[in-house]
Design a protein around this motif. Structure first.
Motif, PDB file in Angstrom:
ATOM      1  N   ASP A  91       0.845  -1.201   0.000  1.00  0.00           N
ATOM      2  CA  ASP A  91       0.000   0.000   0.000  1.00  0.00           C
ATOM      3  C   ASP A  91       0.878   1.247   0.000  1.00  0.00           C
ATOM      4  O   ASP A  91       1.673   1.424  -0.907  1.00  0.00           O
ATOM      5  CB  ASP A  91      -0.970  -0.035   1.179  1.00  0.00           C
ATOM      6  CG  ASP A  91      -1.878  -1.255   1.150  1.00  0.00           C
ATOM      7  OD1 ASP A  91      -2.238  -1.683   0.045  1.00  0.00           O
ATOM      8  OD2 ASP A  91      -2.205  -1.792   2.222  1.00  0.00           O
ATOM      9  N   ASP A  92       0.759   2.094   1.033  1.00  0.00           N
ATOM     10  CA  ASP A  92       1.512   3.347   1.046  1.00  0.00           C
ATOM     11  C   ASP A  92       2.713   3.290   1.987  1.00  0.00           C
ATOM     12  O   ASP A  92       3.218   4.317   2.431  1.00  0.00           O
ATOM     13  CB  ASP A  92       0.604   4.508   1.453  1.00  0.00           C
ATOM     14  CG  ASP A  92       0.008   4.331   2.845  1.00  0.00           C
ATOM     15  OD1 ASP A  92       0.176   3.238   3.427  1.00  0.00           O
ATOM     16  OD2 ASP A  92      -0.628   5.279   3.345  1.00  0.00           O
ATOM     17  N   THR A  93       3.194   2.088   2.282  1.00  0.00           N
ATOM     18  CA  THR A  93       4.270   1.907   3.260  1.00  0.00           C
ATOM     19  C   THR A  93       5.432   1.129   2.657  1.00  0.00           C
ATOM     20  O   THR A  93       5.225   0.166   1.918  1.00  0.00           O
ATOM     21  CB  THR A  93       3.746   1.153   4.497  1.00  0.00           C
ATOM     22  OG1 THR A  93       2.656   1.882   5.073  1.00  0.00           O
ATOM     23  CG2 THR A  93       4.831   0.990   5.547  1.00  0.00           C
ATOM     24  N   VAL A  94       6.650   1.545   2.990  1.00  0.00           N
ATOM     25  CA  VAL A  94       7.871   0.820   2.646  1.00  0.00           C
ATOM     26  C   VAL A  94       8.472   0.280   3.936  1.00  0.00           C
ATOM     27  O   VAL A  94       8.680   1.031   4.894  1.00  0.00           O
ATOM     28  CB  VAL A  94       8.890   1.724   1.934  1.00  0.00           C
ATOM     29  CG1 VAL A  94      10.191   0.967   1.663  1.00  0.00           C
ATOM     30  CG2 VAL A  94       8.312   2.269   0.633  1.00  0.00           C
ATOM     31  N   LEU A  95       8.755  -1.016   3.969  1.00  0.00           N
ATOM     32  CA  LEU A  95       9.393  -1.652   5.114  1.00  0.00           C
ATOM     33  C   LEU A  95      10.810  -2.062   4.746  1.00  0.00           C
ATOM     34  O   LEU A  95      11.056  -2.498   3.613  1.00  0.00           O
ATOM     35  CB  LEU A  95       8.631  -2.903   5.543  1.00  0.00           C
ATOM     36  CG  LEU A  95       7.175  -2.760   5.972  1.00  0.00           C
ATOM     37  CD1 LEU A  95       6.570  -4.146   6.194  1.00  0.00           C
ATOM     38  CD2 LEU A  95       7.056  -1.919   7.236  1.00  0.00           C
ATOM     39  N   TYR A  96      11.735  -1.942   5.690  1.00  0.00           N
ATOM     40  CA  TYR A  96      13.045  -2.530   5.468  1.00  0.00           C
ATOM     41  C   TYR A  96      13.717  -2.822   6.796  1.00  0.00           C
ATOM     42  O   TYR A  96      13.430  -2.174   7.814  1.00  0.00           O
ATOM     43  CB  TYR A  96      13.929  -1.661   4.570  1.00  0.00           C
ATOM     44  CG  TYR A  96      14.596  -0.479   5.228  1.00  0.00           C
ATOM     45  CD1 TYR A  96      15.922  -0.561   5.670  1.00  0.00           C
ATOM     46  CD2 TYR A  96      13.940   0.737   5.383  1.00  0.00           C
ATOM     47  CE1 TYR A  96      16.555   0.528   6.249  1.00  0.00           C
ATOM     48  CE2 TYR A  96      14.562   1.828   5.949  1.00  0.00           C
ATOM     49  CZ  TYR A  96      15.879   1.718   6.387  1.00  0.00           C
ATOM     50  OH  TYR A  96      16.494   2.808   6.958  1.00  0.00           O
ATOM     51  N   LEU A  97      14.605  -3.806   6.777  1.00  0.00           N
ATOM     52  CA  LEU A  97      15.365  -4.199   7.956  1.00  0.00           C
ATOM     53  C   LEU A  97      16.747  -3.578   7.899  1.00  0.00           C
ATOM     54  O   LEU A  97      17.401  -3.575   6.850  1.00  0.00           O
ATOM     55  CB  LEU A  97      15.484  -5.718   8.030  1.00  0.00           C
ATOM     56  CG  LEU A  97      14.203  -6.450   8.442  1.00  0.00           C
ATOM     57  CD1 LEU A  97      14.267  -7.910   8.019  1.00  0.00           C
ATOM     58  CD2 LEU A  97      14.004  -6.337   9.949  1.00  0.00           C
TER      59      LEU A  97
END
Length: 362
Positions: free
Chosen positions: A170-176
């Motif tokens: 959606d409108d979110t970017v995730l990263y570790l």
């Protein structure tokens, strides 16, 4: 793209790959001295795009004929990502960076010189790349002209072991993110349009190559101590952590009610997505390759390319590179009735370089 989509579920519900009687339809060998090939082909409209040693090449999936080829530089090992008109590729070596090529011809539309460390991710007109530059670990670029839109990162020196791409939902970017010498990692959530940090969540573990795979609001990923984590993104909070053993370098594959992940010890695990309970585990000779899933069968790379029953872990079929000294299949892709995978092969113990190959099994 890697993991099939920007959420990295590796689930292709519209495919129906081989469940039995699988045989190799064709294979293509790159020049022996052209780097290595460890990426997942990106496939659309009957064409597979893959890094092939020093080249980026487009193949007809049905026949194996080469549609076009562009020579670049060594170590073109990451999975491409497809937009509607372009294929996006990250390259290491003397011509390192993020490239946008025309899908129909292979012509270079733009190039951003970067120290890239993972496959690119495409979502709705933006390409995301991971780099090893402090303060700029995740960078977003306009997919049409390559103009940088934003970047985000910590000021610490990033760990050399972190290869995982970002995840977009959606409108979110995730990263570790893992700092060098640190004993914990952090999951970041960013606004997709601006790169503004929404929240971060510290994990008492060291993550490296396993990217978050997201389904039903839960992000699943492995760590170097052998734990599979399930993070509820609404919290954020840890829903559960399953101690599986070995280093979990693969990105989890999302099944119907299970999550599948392999460890470097060669064990493939099926874990209940809701509770973290291990349903089964099998030694399949897996190394650090992410499985593909079509709803009926798991397709697993590693020493061999295999079809696995998702309910029991039973091997349904196996395709290997016969008359060779060693082989390593990368994470496969399933499309239509075919499985497409790349491999590095040595034909004898004296061979100093790998043969880089692309295979189609159906």
């Amino acid at each position: 793209m890697f993991g099939r989509n920007a959420r990295h579920t590796s689930h292709s519900p519209d495919a129906a790959g081989p469940r039995s009687g699988a045989t190799q339809q064709w294979s293509h060998t790159c020049a022996q001295d052209q780097g290595d090939i460890l990426g997942t082909p990106a496939i659309a409209d009957g064409i597979a795009y893959a890094g092939c040693g020093r080249s980026v090449e487009a193949f007809d999936v049905a026949t194996g004929s080469v549609e076009w080829s562009r020579t670049l530089s060594r170590a073109n090992r990451f999975s491409p990502a497809l937009g509607s008109e372009r294929v996006y590729v990250t390259i290491r070596g003397e011509k390192a960076g993020l490239y946008g090529f025309a899908r129909d011809s292979g012509e270079t539309a733009w190039h951003q010189p970067l120290h890239v460390v993972s496959a690119p991710v495409y979502a709705d007109g933006t390409v995301f790349a991971r780099t090893r530059t402090a303060g700029k670990l995740i960078r977003a670029f306009d997919a049409d002209d390559g103009a940088e839109q934003w970047h985000h990162g910590r000021d610490c020196t990033p760990s050399d072991a972190v290869w995982s791409p970002p995840t977009v939902l959606d409108d979110t970017v995730l990263y570790l993110s893992t700092c060098a010498e640190a004993e914990q990692s952090t999951l970041f959530a960013l606004d997709r349009a601006t790169g503004t940090e929404r929240w971060h969540f510290d994990i008492d573990a060291v993550a490296s190559r396993s990217a978050p795979a997201v389904a039903d609001g839960i992000a699943y990923f492995g760590d170097n101590a052998g734990h599979l984590h399930a993070i509820d993104l609404d919290g954020p909070r840890e829903q559960w952590s399953a101690p599986l053993g070995g280093r979990l370098w693969t990105t989890p594959t999302i099944g119907t009610d299970s999550v599948y992940i392999g460890g470097v010890t060669g064990t493939l695990y099926a874990v209940d997505a809701e509770t973290g309970t291990v349903d089964w585990h099998r030694d399949v000779g897996l190394t650090y390759e992410t499985s593909a899933f079509d709803g009926e069968t798991l397709y697993v790379g590693g020493v061999n390319l295999q079809g696995i029953d998702p309910a029991s872990g039973e091997t349904l079929w196996r395709v290997d590179t016969t008359n060779t000294f060693s082989s390593q299949f990368a994470s496969p892709a399933v499309v239509g009735n075919a499985v497409v995978a790349t491999s590095c092969v040595k034909t004898d113990s004296q061979q100093t370089r790998y043969d880089n190959r692309i295979h189609v099994v159906a």
